[in-house]
Write a protein that holds these residues in place. Structure first.
Motif, short mmCIF file in Angstrom:
data_model
loop_
_atom_site.label_atom_id
_atom_site.label_comp_id
_atom_site.label_asym_id
_atom_site.label_seq_id
_atom_site.Cartn_x
_atom_site.Cartn_y
_atom_site.Cartn_z
N ARG A 21 0.82 -1.21 0.00
CA ARG A 21 0.00 0.00 0.00
C ARG A 21 0.85 1.26 0.00
O ARG A 21 0.52 2.25 -0.67
N SER A 22 1.94 1.24 0.75
CA SER A 22 2.74 2.46 0.89
C SER A 22 3.70 2.69 -0.27
O SER A 22 4.09 3.83 -0.54
N ARG A 23 4.07 1.62 -0.98
CA ARG A 23 5.08 1.76 -2.03
C ARG A 23 4.55 1.58 -3.45
O ARG A 23 5.03 2.21 -4.38
N LYS A 24 3.56 0.72 -3.61
CA LYS A 24 3.14 0.36 -4.96
C LYS A 24 1.82 0.98 -5.41
O LYS A 24 1.50 0.97 -6.59
N ILE A 25 1.03 1.53 -4.44
CA ILE A 25 -0.29 2.05 -4.78
C ILE A 25 -0.40 3.50 -4.35
O ILE A 25 -0.12 3.85 -3.21
N GLY A 26 -0.82 4.34 -5.28
CA GLY A 26 -1.08 5.74 -4.97
C GLY A 26 -2.58 5.95 -4.88
O GLY A 26 -3.29 5.80 -5.88
N PHE A 27 -3.08 6.27 -3.69
CA PHE A 27 -4.52 6.44 -3.47
C PHE A 27 -4.92 7.90 -3.63
O PHE A 27 -4.25 8.80 -3.13
N VAL A 28 -6.07 8.11 -4.29
CA VAL A 28 -6.68 9.44 -4.40
C VAL A 28 -8.15 9.28 -4.03
O VAL A 28 -8.86 8.50 -4.67
N PHE A 29 -8.59 10.02 -2.99
CA PHE A 29 -9.95 9.84 -2.48
C PHE A 29 -10.84 11.05 -2.76
O PHE A 29 -10.35 12.16 -2.97
N GLN A 30 -12.13 10.81 -2.71
CA GLN A 30 -13.11 11.87 -2.95
C GLN A 30 -12.96 13.02 -1.93
O GLN A 30 -13.09 14.19 -2.28
N ASP A 31 -12.69 12.66 -0.68
CA ASP A 31 -12.61 13.67 0.39
C ASP A 31 -11.19 14.17 0.64
O ASP A 31 -10.94 14.79 1.68
N PHE A 32 -10.28 13.88 -0.28
CA PHE A 32 -8.90 14.37 -0.26
C PHE A 32 -8.05 13.72 0.84
O PHE A 32 -6.89 13.39 0.61
#
Length: 223
Positions: free
Chosen positions: A81-92
């Motif tokens: 999660r911390s290295r391979k995935i970049g998360f972008v959420f609706q609520d920032f």
């Protein structure tokens, strides 16, 4: 890069079993820009949680970059999660007391980077989303669109293999939402893999490929 094979996930809600994913199958190649569309309760949030290694299937298999997620320890999942995935959420999901630069650099803090490197990489990520001039501003001093750009820069800073965006334009007006989508198009043109979760047909149509989910089933996978 992403392979779901007969993935099932069931929750117990109010004493009743709810099958959030029902033998879901999908395949996403490296470098694709894919949208996953479905109404509330369709299973898309569960799909996103499993895809983002925030949850694991009850049955079936999920391979991310060739690794079976279901067999990994919590520590290994945290590392992905911390290295391979970049998360972008609706609520920032920005921290209100931190500046834009500090918010962007936070994933690198967790990874143990030295302060000089954190500042350098955070500055590069903010430049990428045209927010260098706002690096000392806190979230309350930024517009919704600027906050989402900071969130995208935070996702960028670890150079992930996958961008996972959950309703990234949901809290924005149409003009600002269009600007954020332009940014995702730029990221895709640079070779990034993007999966965008949405209930908005007009947003979903901008992806190169669209996957429809309903009642936990992947019903359509079309170009």
């Amino acid at each position: 890069m992403i392979l779901f094979e007969n993935v099932c996930k069931t929750y117990l809600i109010g004493g009743e079993e709810v099958r959030a994913l029902d033998h879901a199958n999908l395949h996403i190649q490296k470098g694709e820009f894919v949208s996953i569309i479905g109404p509330s309760g369709s299973g898309k949030s569960t799909l996103m949680n499993i895809m983002g290694c925030l949850d694991i299937p009850d049955s079936g298999s999920y391979l991310l970059d060739g690794r079976s997620v279901g067999s990994l320890s919590e520590k290994e999942l945290t590392g992905i999660r911390s290295r391979k995935i970049g998360f972008v959420f609706q609520d920032f999901n920005l921290i209100s007391k931190m500046t834009a630069e500090e918010n962007v650099g936070l994933p690198l803090v967790y990874q143990g980077f030295k302060q000089a490197a954190i500042k350098r990489y955070a500055a590069e990520a903010l430049e990428h989303v045209n927010l260098t001039s706002r690096k000392t501003h806190r979230p309350a001093q930024l517009s919704g669109g600027q906050q989402q750009r900071v969130a995208i820069a935070r996702a960028l800073v670890t150079k992930p293999i996958l961008f996972l965006a959950d309703e990234p334009t949901g809290n924005l007006d149409s003009k600002t939402g269009s600007e954020i989508m332009d940014l995702f198009h730029q990221l895709h043109e640079q070779g990034n893999t993007i999966v965008l979760i949405t209930h908005d047909q007009s947003v979903a149509m901008q992806a190169k490929r669209r996957i429809t989910i309903s009642d936990g089933r992947v019903e359509e996978d079309s170009l």
